[in-house]
Design an enzyme around this catalytic site. Structure first.
Site, PDB file in Angstrom:
ATOM      1  N   VAL A 130       2.040   4.277  -3.931  1.00 13.49           N
ATOM      2  CA  VAL A 130       1.450   3.114  -4.595  1.00 13.49           C
ATOM      3  C   VAL A 130       0.227   3.521  -5.417  1.00 13.49           C
ATOM      4  O   VAL A 130       0.261   3.550  -6.647  1.00 13.49           O
ATOM      5  CB  VAL A 130       1.064   2.016  -3.573  1.00 13.49           C
ATOM      6  CG1 VAL A 130       0.388   0.834  -4.279  1.00 13.49           C
ATOM      7  CG2 VAL A 130       2.295   1.534  -2.814  1.00 13.49           C
ATOM      8  N   CYS A 131      -0.846   3.833  -4.730  1.00 16.11           N
ATOM      9  CA  CYS A 131      -2.135   4.054  -5.402  1.00 16.11           C
ATOM     10  C   CYS A 131      -2.141   5.290  -6.293  1.00 16.11           C
ATOM     11  O   CYS A 131      -2.934   5.362  -7.237  1.00 16.11           O
ATOM     12  CB  CYS A 131      -3.247   4.132  -4.359  1.00 16.11           C
ATOM     13  SG  CYS A 131      -3.287   2.685  -3.284  1.00 16.11           S
TER      14      CYS A 131
END
Length: 220
Positions: A130-131
């Site tokens: 995700v990040c």
């Protein structure tokens, strides 16, 4: 074949337009190295992530590479700031907090990247899927070269971590590891600044041995 000892470095390539990474042509980004993110990583241990991430931070500071540090939901009171293991190695680098999971959608983060004037971005983030992967995909689409530091990141599981790496690579990202990045910055053991890397690599292997001793796997 010459019998003369080789003691001098080869000529230095132009560091600004070198296709390899140099202190003059890249920037380094850390995203969401926060307690809450570490607590939910299942693909590797915190010690292994820190082995790479702290090495990356030491390289950023020692070679004066522009560095951006971002967090999520600290101002909202949800999460804590970047862990001190990293901020201690990055004196003077402030944090850019966000509300969204994709750092590239945050105007302040984007501006900080643009102000570096650099298109080669060496990036690490928790979680991988995700990040790290979301801004990587967006930035690749906008013409940046992204180098995910694979030994400094982790995902919720091995499957999510490895799938994210595949997705980023298929989109054009160029995976790298912390020690390899250090060699790319240093480039030649005979250069005057090679001692910067010698200190970092010695620290890396000291910490790696400690991880192996703690786990009982000295070849880790």
């Amino acid at each position: 074949m010459s019998t003369e000892p080789k003691l001098m470095p080869e000529p230095v390539r132009n560091p600004a337009d070198d296709h390899l990474l140099t202190p003059e042509n890249c920037a380094i980004v850390f995203i969401d190295f926060q307690e809450g993110q570490y607590a939910t990583v299942g693909s590797t241990s915190r010690a292994e992530i820190d082995l790479g991430a702290i090495t990356l931070a030491k390289l950023a500071h020692s070679y004066a590479v522009p560095t951006i540090l971002s967090t999520v939901a600290v101002d909202m009171g949800v999460n804590r700031p970047t862990v001190p293991e990293l901020t201690n190695e990055l004196p003077g680098v402030g944090e850019i907090d966000r509300t969204g999971v994709n750092a590239w959608e945050d105007a302040e983060f984007r501006k900080a990247i643009e102000l570096t004037g650099r298109k080669k971005i060496v990036m690490a983030g928790l979680w991988t899927e995700v990040c790290l992967s979301f801004p990587t995909l967006d930035m690749l689409d906008e013409g940046y070269e992204i180098y995910p530091v694979i030994d400094a990141v982790g995902g919720v599981s091995t499957v999510t971590h490895e799938t994210a790496i595949q997705r980023m690579v298929q989109a054009g990202a160029q995976p790298i590891t912390s020690l390899a990045f250090g060699c790319e910055l240093m480039r030649n053991w005979a250069r005057d600044d090679a001692d910067l890397y010698r200190v970092i690599i010695n620290d890396y292997f000291r910490r790696k041995r400690a991880i192996g001793a703690a786990s009982g796997d000295l070849f880790r």
